[in-house]
Design an enzyme around this catalytic site. Structure first.
Site, PDB file in Angstrom:
ATOM      1  N   LYS A 146       0.886  -1.177  -0.050  1.00  0.00           N
ATOM      2  CA  LYS A 146      -0.072   0.091   0.122  1.00  0.00           C
ATOM      3  C   LYS A 146       0.897   1.293  -0.100  1.00  0.00           C
ATOM      4  CE  LYS A 146      -1.480   0.640   4.081  1.00  0.00           C
ATOM      5  NZ  LYS A 146      -1.327   1.746   4.900  1.00  0.00           N
ATOM      6  N   THR A 147       1.857   1.073   0.923  1.00  0.00           N
ATOM      7  CA  THR A 147       2.541   2.347   0.865  1.00  0.00           C
ATOM      8  C   THR A 147       3.500   2.734  -0.407  1.00  0.00           C
ATOM      9  OG1 THR A 147       2.848   2.035   3.277  1.00  0.00           O
ATOM     10  CG2 THR A 147       4.368   3.703   2.501  1.00  0.00           C
ATOM     11  N   ASP A 186      -4.134   8.279   2.948  1.00  0.00           N
ATOM     12  CA  ASP A 186      -3.613   6.767   3.420  1.00  0.00           C
ATOM     13  C   ASP A 186      -4.496   6.406   4.597  1.00  0.00           C
ATOM     14  OD1 ASP A 186      -2.230   4.714   3.768  1.00  0.00           O
ATOM     15  OD2 ASP A 186      -0.477   5.698   4.923  1.00  0.00           O
ATOM     16  N   GLU A 187      -4.760   5.144   4.574  1.00  0.00           N
ATOM     17  CA  GLU A 187      -5.587   4.795   5.828  1.00  0.00           C
ATOM     18  C   GLU A 187      -7.081   5.223   5.970  1.00  0.00           C
ATOM     19  OE1 GLU A 187      -4.245   2.236   7.714  1.00  0.00           O
ATOM     20  OE2 GLU A 187      -2.219   2.715   7.852  1.00  0.00           O
ATOM     21  N   GLN A 234      -8.935  -3.406   8.403  1.00  0.00           N
ATOM     22  CA  GLN A 234      -7.964  -2.912   9.385  1.00  0.00           C
ATOM     23  C   GLN A 234      -8.437  -1.575  10.018  1.00  0.00           C
ATOM     24  OE1 GLN A 234      -3.607  -2.841   8.596  1.00  0.00           O
ATOM     25  NE2 GLN A 234      -4.186  -3.757   6.593  1.00  0.00           N
ATOM     26  N   ARG A 276       1.124  -8.086  10.872  1.00  0.00           N
ATOM     27  CA  ARG A 276       2.435  -7.241  11.302  1.00  0.00           C
ATOM     28  C   ARG A 276       3.648  -8.065  11.124  1.00  0.00           C
ATOM     29  NH1 ARG A 276       0.673  -3.683   9.420  1.00  0.00           N
ATOM     30  NH2 ARG A 276      -1.040  -4.783   9.263  1.00  0.00           N
TER      31      ARG A 276
END
Length: 747
Positions: free
Chosen positions: A37-38, A224-225, A255, A601
């Site tokens: 994603k980043t 983002d997010e 998430q 994670r």
DNA sequence: TAACAACGCTTTTTT
DNA sequence: AGCGTTGTTA
């Protein structure tokens, strides 16, 4: 465009590439955990700049944390061919709002020099109002009022827009306080976190010409997010993107873990309905975790009903099984995890690649104790916030009052620190003058000094400190902000106060103040320092050195580690009882998403554990230790058994008759609660934590049926999963219990 | 009236 | 274990 400038495209898969190269129009990227994603976001920014779709200064890129913003900035700047670019509009919702609001503060009746209050300041102000209004503080806590105010602000509601449906004392009083609170903020030229966003929206709404400036500037907007945006943040985004429609949001509904802060998953679920012609791209290939970890996470999250649904897949190897451990108590758990790290992992893995993620911040303590004892280096990420330490807040309060006389909160904070004999009664007098004469506290103090006997010790001290404020104010125009800080700390007596304490704590505080002065040099001047300090959660986080990472799961969002430990998977702790009590089912789903975030994670190895007895807190008086017997988290049962390996440490202790006596640190005269619990369990045939049931037996209970439980008393079944019932007990709230421990109420 | 000592109550997650 | 409130002393 030459070939080398397109390096950033080479390592992308097809979906990623499509997202990066998408031209104009709304774009929603549903990105599973570990799907890059980043990378997509940063590559897209690089792409927009390199292909000259716009300048770097015309991209608005919004994140939730400073950490994420910094990382993104680093990555983008590294990939850009023109090294001179900067990204002025990359930051958190709050920092960008801050920047906008400084430019147009007058539009909402503020001065550009406004101060940003943090949570503690906010609570203090609410408390002051409660006192000033003669409201009984026992009937309504400042925290509760603060949460009401935050909720309202997250929904974009100013005091006069609120309509209370079911009116009661709490809501009515909170609204009354909210009204006064906003007035006080305006008078003091302060804003809180919520105001930063809300004031911007107000400006966008009321002043189209101002909005026009940003429409003209922001050619592209990236978020983002996105699953964690709340109502007002979404409105904020809609205002800014409404002209160009180049809004690109990245998120993962699985998430979403900030609903308690007002985040609305429906923002992401309805994005394509609200923004016409939205291109939706799903990123489903996971590059981070092993198959076992990914399968574990996917299976767990599949227990949630309310989700878009994604099929995450990976080409990674199977990896080792996810280890599930059970220990007697939190101490054993900390010892075992430290051992595992020390004996097995530290040889093959960098400590920086190991993280322990906990549900609640206080859980780190037990690990810290252990790590200190066996000398394993660790860092607590996001835990102790540098700028929230009392000595730092004191120091900044001095600067705040020097910078802005109207800052009553700052005045109150330090007027008697160090002690100047200016106590409660004096302060009350000053408040009275302030209220009746419409003066700020400093002005009111001057009036007060003129009224009173000038030989009074309190008056002499008060006069002296106010003179000092004035001297420092003069000085602030001539000296640098950090020199001013040093001078203020010395001349106010603050340094002397700490030196006189002669304790290790005081010494640490002095060190922190030194560090503060050093970090101040990163800011151009006093104004720059004060304007940004409240949004800076931590001083340059110490990622240097080889250390184990300790943090909450929330703080771990967006991070990844080779090895992850997830301790404390017990009912009541995770899922947390408080969230269950407050929101029931919806909360369980959010807790499950939190578990999903935690698991995902991990890149290579994952250890989940729970204990049979959790120590709540030590009672100093009779030195007894408060224990809570605990059941394993329902999430443990929701893991796919083919991907996990249950290591039963509980059995080892059973062979030794489950006696805790070898536990040297916890010396107890009587049998431990763990032992008692074991006996009771043995006799009653109650669920033993070592037996983790995966049975699919159907139950003959029905939803809505009244039931009774030996310990919890009467309750009602509200949900059924196989042979497990979720029951609301009259006294104990919601619990999940296997049906054989429950009786029907009329039997 | 202010400073200090003792008591007691609370702990989810955060910009 | 840490903070705020209450009680006691100077």
């Amino acid at each position: 465009m030459n070939v080398t400038s397109q390096n950033y495209l080479l390592t992308l898969n097809n979906q990623q590439k499509e997202a990066v190269m998408h031209n104009d129009g709304p774009l929603l990227i549903l990105a599973g955990a570990g799907s890059g994603k980043t990378k997509v976001l940063t590559s897209r920014v690089v792409h927009l700049i390199e292909t000259q779709k716009c300048f770097a200064s015309q991209i608005l890129c919004v994140t939730f944390t400073n950490k994420a913003a910094n990382e993104m900035r680093d990555r983008i700047l590294k990939s850009l061919s023109a090294k001179s670019s900067s990204l002025p509009w990359l930051g958190t919702f709050h920092s960008i709002s801050n920047k906008i609001l400084r430019k147009h503060a007058e539009a909402v009746g503020l001065k550009s020099s406004f101060t940003i209050l943090d949570t503690l300041d906010q609570l203090r102000l609410i408390k002051n109002i409660i006192e000033a209004e003669n409201i009984d503080i026992k009937k309504i806590s400042p925290k509760l009022v603060a949460s009401f105010i935050d909720d309202w602000k997250n929904k974009g509601l100013t005091p006069n827009e609120i309509k209370i449906n079911n009116s009661n004392y709490i809501t009515d009083t909170s609204l009354k306080i909210y009204t006064i609170y906003q007035n006080r903020l305006k008078i003091m030229n302060c804003v809180d976190f919520g105001d930063l966003i809300l004031h911007c929206v107000t400006i966008f709404k009321k002043f189209p010409d101002i909005l026009g400036i940003y429409h003209a500037n922001f050619k592209y907007i990236l978020v983002d997010e996105y699953q964690d945006t709340n109502f007002i943040q979404n409105i904020w985004l809609n205002f800014l993107s409404s002209k160009n429609n180049n809004l690109c949001c990245v998120g993962d509904d699985d998430q979403s873990i900030y609903s308690w802060r007002g985040a609305e998953v429906k923002n992401i679920l309805n994005f394509d309905k609200i923004n016409k012609n939205t291109k939706v791209i799903k990123l489903e290939q996971n590059y981070r975790s092993t198959q076992n970890i990914l399968d574990t996470a996917s299976f767990l999250i599949s227990h949630n009903e309310d989700r878009l649904g994604k099929k995450l897949w990976s080409e990674n190897s199977k990896g080792s099984l996810v280890e599930i451990n059970c220990y007697n108590n939190g101490y054993d758990e900390a010892v075992a995890i430290a051992d595992e790290i020390e004996k097995n992992l530290s040889k093959k893995t960098s400590l920086n690649q190991i993280a322990i993620l906990v549900r609640a911040a206080f859980q780190t303590r037990e690990f810290e104790d252990r790590f200190i004892k066996i000398n394993l280096p660790y860092r607590v990420v996001g835990g102790l916030k540098f700028y929230e330490r009392s000595e730092i807040k004191d120091a900044i309060a001095y600067l705040r009052i020097v910078y802005q006389q109207s800052d009553d909160l700052a005045f109150e904070r330090i007027i008697n620190t160090p002690k100047r004999s200016i106590g409660e009664a004096t302060l009350k007098e000053i408040h009275n003058i302030s209220k009746t004469s419409n003066l700020n506290l400093e002005q009111a103090s001057i009036v007060y000094c003129e009224q009173e006997n000038e030989k009074n010790k309190t008056i002499i001290n008060l006069k002296k400190i106010i003179t000092n404020f004035q001297i420092w104010r003069q000085l602030s125009n001539q000296t640098s902000h950090y020199e001013l800080m040093e001078k203020v700390l010395d001349e106010s007596g603050y340094t002397t106060m700490l030196l006189n304490e002669r304790t290790p704590e005081a010494e640490a505080k002095l060190e922190n103040l030194k560090e503060l002065i050093i970090s101040m040099k990163n800011y151009e001047n006093l104004q720059g320092f004060l304007e940004n300090i409240s949004l800076q959660t931590s001083a340059e986080e110490e990622w240097l050195g080889e250390k184990i990472n300790l943090m909450t799961i929330h703080a771990a969002k967006g991070l990844e580690f080779d090895v992850i430990f997830l301790p404390g998977w017990e009912e009541g702790l995770f899922p947390h009882q408080r969230s269950i009590d407050e929101k029931g089912h919806i909360a369980i789903e959010e807790e499950r998403r939190l578990a999903y975030v935690a698991i995902t994670r991990s890149k290579k190895e994952l250890f989940i554990s729970f204990v049979n007895n959790r120590r709540i807190f030590a009672n100093k008086k009779d030195k007894e230790i408060d224990w809570m017997p605990t059941l394993p988290s329902r999430f443990i049962e929701e893991l796919p058994k083919e991907n996990i390996n249950i290591k039963n440490n509980f059995n080892n202790y059973k062979e030794q008759d489950f006696d805790f006596n070898q536990d040297q640190l916890i010396q107890q005269p009587t049998r431990s609660p763990g032992w008692q619990r074991y006996q009771k369990a043995k006799n009653n045939n109650v669920i033993l934590t070592k037996k983790i049931s995966y049975s699919n037996n159907k139950t003959n209970f029905k939803v809505g049926e009244g039931v009774i439980h030996e310990d919890f008393g009467q309750g009602k079944v509200i949900h059924i999963e196989d042979n497990k019932l979720i029951i609301i007990f009259k006294k104990y709230g919601e619990k999940k219990i296997i049906d054989k421990f429950i009786k029907k109420i009329n039997e």
